[in-house]
Design a protein around this motif. Structure first.
Motif, PDB file in Angstrom:
ATOM      1  N   LEU A  15       0.817  -1.209   0.000  1.00  0.00           N
ATOM      2  CA  LEU A  15       0.000   0.000   0.000  1.00  0.00           C
ATOM      3  C   LEU A  15       0.853   1.264   0.000  1.00  0.00           C
ATOM      4  O   LEU A  15       0.518   2.244  -0.666  1.00  0.00           O
ATOM      5  N   GLU A  16       1.934   1.250   0.755  1.00  0.00           N
ATOM      6  CA  GLU A  16       2.837   2.402   0.826  1.00  0.00           C
ATOM      7  C   GLU A  16       4.264   1.912   1.019  1.00  0.00           C
ATOM      8  O   GLU A  16       4.494   0.914   1.707  1.00  0.00           O
ATOM      9  N   GLY A  17       5.218   2.653   0.439  1.00  0.00           N
ATOM     10  CA  GLY A  17       6.624   2.336   0.635  1.00  0.00           C
ATOM     11  C   GLY A  17       7.223   1.604  -0.553  1.00  0.00           C
ATOM     12  O   GLY A  17       6.563   1.370  -1.575  1.00  0.00           O
ATOM     13  N   GLU A  18       8.487   1.221  -0.418  1.00  0.00           N
ATOM     14  CA  GLU A  18       9.216   0.558  -1.490  1.00  0.00           C
ATOM     15  C   GLU A  18       9.893  -0.697  -0.964  1.00  0.00           C
ATOM     16  O   GLU A  18      10.362  -0.725   0.177  1.00  0.00           O
ATOM     17  N   VAL A  19       9.939  -1.716  -1.831  1.00  0.00           N
ATOM     18  CA  VAL A  19      10.600  -2.968  -1.464  1.00  0.00           C
ATOM     19  C   VAL A  19      11.644  -3.327  -2.507  1.00  0.00           C
ATOM     20  O   VAL A  19      11.572  -2.893  -3.661  1.00  0.00           O
ATOM     21  N   GLU A  20      12.599  -4.129  -2.078  1.00  0.00           N
ATOM     22  CA  GLU A  20      13.582  -4.715  -2.993  1.00  0.00           C
ATOM     23  C   GLU A  20      13.180  -6.160  -3.236  1.00  0.00           C
ATOM     24  O   GLU A  20      13.133  -6.964  -2.301  1.00  0.00           O
ATOM     25  N   ASP A  21      12.865  -6.496  -4.495  1.00  0.00           N
ATOM     26  CA  ASP A  21      12.489  -7.869  -4.828  1.00  0.00           C
ATOM     27  C   ASP A  21      13.741  -8.704  -5.029  1.00  0.00           C
ATOM     28  O   ASP A  21      14.580  -8.395  -5.887  1.00  0.00           O
ATOM     29  N   LEU A  22      13.862  -9.780  -4.265  1.00  0.00           N
ATOM     30  CA  LEU A  22      15.028 -10.648  -4.368  1.00  0.00           C
ATOM     31  C   LEU A  22      14.931 -11.604  -5.550  1.00  0.00           C
ATOM     32  O   LEU A  22      15.942 -12.040  -6.082  1.00  0.00           O
ATOM     33  N   TRP A  23      13.704 -11.934  -5.928  1.00  0.00           N
ATOM     34  CA  TRP A  23      13.479 -12.850  -7.057  1.00  0.00           C
ATOM     35  C   TRP A  23      12.260 -12.345  -7.816  1.00  0.00           C
ATOM     36  O   TRP A  23      11.156 -12.831  -7.610  1.00  0.00           O
ATOM     37  N   PRO A  24      12.429 -11.365  -8.696  1.00  0.00           N
ATOM     38  CA  PRO A  24      11.291 -10.731  -9.377  1.00  0.00           C
ATOM     39  C   PRO A  24      10.411 -11.703 -10.164  1.00  0.00           C
ATOM     40  O   PRO A  24       9.207 -11.471 -10.297  1.00  0.00           O
ATOM     41  N   GLN A  25      10.991 -12.780 -10.669  1.00  0.00           N
ATOM     42  CA  GLN A  25      10.223 -13.732 -11.469  1.00  0.00           C
ATOM     43  C   GLN A  25       9.844 -14.990 -10.697  1.00  0.00           C
ATOM     44  O   GLN A  25       9.628 -16.050 -11.298  1.00  0.00           O
ATOM     45  N   SER A  26       9.758 -14.898  -9.389  1.00  0.00           N
ATOM     46  CA  SER A  26       9.425 -16.075  -8.586  1.00  0.00           C
ATOM     47  C   SER A  26       8.082 -16.665  -9.014  1.00  0.00           C
ATOM     48  O   SER A  26       7.121 -15.934  -9.268  1.00  0.00           O
ATOM     49  N   PRO A  27       7.992 -17.996  -9.114  1.00  0.00           N
ATOM     50  CA  PRO A  27       6.769 -18.642  -9.603  1.00  0.00           C
ATOM     51  C   PRO A  27       5.566 -18.503  -8.690  1.00  0.00           C
ATOM     52  O   PRO A  27       4.440 -18.773  -9.097  1.00  0.00           O
ATOM     53  N   GLY A  28       5.782 -18.076  -7.445  1.00  0.00           N
ATOM     54  CA  GLY A  28       4.660 -17.902  -6.525  1.00  0.00           C
ATOM     55  C   GLY A  28       3.768 -16.723  -6.859  1.00  0.00           C
ATOM     56  O   GLY A  28       2.693 -16.577  -6.281  1.00  0.00           O
ATOM     57  N   LEU A  29       4.201 -15.862  -7.807  1.00  0.00           N
ATOM     58  CA  LEU A  29       3.399 -14.718  -8.244  1.00  0.00           C
ATOM     59  C   LEU A  29       2.996 -14.876  -9.700  1.00  0.00           C
ATOM     60  O   LEU A  29       3.817 -15.247 -10.541  1.00  0.00           O
ATOM     61  N   THR A  30       1.744 -14.576 -10.003  1.00  0.00           N
ATOM     62  CA  THR A  30       1.287 -14.555 -11.390  1.00  0.00           C
ATOM     63  C   THR A  30       1.467 -13.147 -11.948  1.00  0.00           C
ATOM     64  O   THR A  30       1.689 -12.180 -11.216  1.00  0.00           O
ATOM     65  N   GLU A  31       1.350 -13.023 -13.271  1.00  0.00           N
ATOM     66  CA  GLU A  31       1.434 -11.694 -13.884  1.00  0.00           C
ATOM     67  C   GLU A  31       0.306 -10.800 -13.382  1.00  0.00           C
ATOM     68  O   GLU A  31       0.486  -9.590 -13.196  1.00  0.00           O
ATOM     69  N   ARG A  32      -0.855 -11.376 -13.141  1.00  0.00           N
ATOM     70  CA  ARG A  32      -1.969 -10.598 -12.609  1.00  0.00           C
ATOM     71  C   ARG A  32      -1.633 -10.072 -11.215  1.00  0.00           C
ATOM     72  O   ARG A  32      -1.952  -8.934 -10.875  1.00  0.00           O
ATOM     73  N   ASP A  33      -0.993 -10.916 -10.392  1.00  0.00           N
ATOM     74  CA  ASP A  33      -0.568 -10.477  -9.067  1.00  0.00           C
ATOM     75  C   ASP A  33       0.353  -9.265  -9.171  1.00  0.00           C
ATOM     76  O   ASP A  33       0.205  -8.286  -8.429  1.00  0.00           O
TER      77      ASP A  33
END
Length: 340
Positions: free
Chosen positions: A51-69
């Motif tokens: 909702l607010e703030g910034e994160v560093e993604d360690l694995w941007p293409q991780s299979p646990g997330l869909t493109e819709r996510d």
């Protein structure tokens, strides 16, 4: 050490993330019931909305997330680090509140012995007690490996600081190449744990079924040991199913024979899918897939058991579908952590 504050909406609970801890591990260290399973980016259970703030993604293409996510601004708590203070949206759960808050520790490699041709038990010793529940796992920071690896404990929590892991040597596996080929007795690694929600429910009065395949052996041996130590098996039965490809893959009986009640209240059911072993080992036992043997042995009584299982994803998925769809086993009687 950097510190960021994370606020969960709508409940307004807050916790701090220190250093390079992931959002998930920081939440669990704070005793918050953040939903999760694998801790490795594969299952998607720890999904949250930023909702607010910034994160560093360690694995941007991780299979646990869909493109819709990703389009909806969702992230995996196990695969991101807060770069600023955050406000996030996630539904916490009492089931995921850790009984033992995970901690990082240095552990000394004490030795290894072979269980099968490709599974060995590695033993480590840490300062202080080894606090965990039967069936849980820990994350390894292995020298020379970029990301932590999850391995389940096969022993029980103890005051001596002993951590035992039954690990399969994966062909071309970066992590297991380090463990099997380069780790020296006396060398230290970092262990972070415990994690996992598929631990033994000692308060449940139902008979127990453990189902394992491959290195899924470790948490199921821990569950069986925990059930025996707790006294549960004085009044209950435990069925332990182990599935392997060939006869030389079968293991587990040696550990069960050490427990009081083996052959009386503890029953071992091995099965192989390919009875012709390239090593020439004969097999006169059950053949097929492990979920098929579970069905043959227990049949219509399946809904009366408490289930724990671990192994390759196809095995755990097929078993879950069989139990829930085919036999209407209630979800709360089924315990496993999804790994990919």
């Amino acid at each position: 050490m950097t510190q960021t504050r994370i606020t969960i909406d709508p409940e307004q609970s807050k916790f701090d993330q220190l250093g390079k801890d992931t959002v998930l591990r920081a939440a669990l260290r704070a005793g918050i019931g953040f939903p999760y399973e694998c801790n490795s980016g594969g299952c998607g259970s720890c999904k949250f909305e930023l909702l607010e703030g910034e994160v560093e993604d360690l694995w941007p293409q991780s299979p646990g997330l869909t493109e819709r996510d990703r389009r909806k601004g969702k992230h995996l708590a196990c695969q991101c680090v807060a770069a600023t203070d955050l406000r996030i949206k996630v539904r916490t759960t009492s089931e995921c509140v850790p009984c033992f808050k995970p901690r990082r520790m240095r552990a000394r490699f004490a030795g290894v012995h072979a269980i099968t041709h490709d599974i060995s038990e590695f033993r480590f010793v840490s300062e202080g007690g080894a606090d965990f529940l039967a069936g849980q796992y820990a994350m390894f920071a292995i020298p020379g490996v970029d990301t932590p690896r999850a391995y389940s404990m096969s022993n029980l929590g103890n005051e001596q600081g002993e951590w035992h892991f039954q690990i399969r040597h994966v062909a071309n596996g970066v992590a297991t190449a380090q463990l099997f080929g380069r780790l020296q007795v006396g060398e230290e690694i970092e262990i972070d744990g415990p994690y996992g929600i598929a631990y033994l429910r000692t308060e449940v009065a139902r008979d127990i079924v453990c189902v394992a395949g491959g290195s899924g052996l470790a948490p199921m041996v821990s569950i069986a040991r925990g059930a025996a130590q707790s006294g549960m098996l004085k009044t209950r039965q435990l069925h332990f199913f182990y599935g392997g490809r060939t006869p030389r893959d079968i293991c587990g009986e040696t550990f069960l024979r050490e427990l009081t009640g083996f052959g009386d209240r503890i029953h071992f059911h091995p099965v192989v899918s390919l009875p012709g072993d390239e090593a020439g080992k004969s097999w006169s036992g059950e053949t097929g897939f492990v979920h098929e043997l579970v069905k043959r042995v227990l049949g219509d009584s399946l809904p009366s058991y408490e289930f724990y299982f671990a192994g390759p994803p196809p095995m755990t998925q097929t078993l879950q579908e069989m139990l829930m769809v085919g036999y209407r086993v209630p979800f709360e009687q089924i315990h496993f952590d999804r790994f990919y």
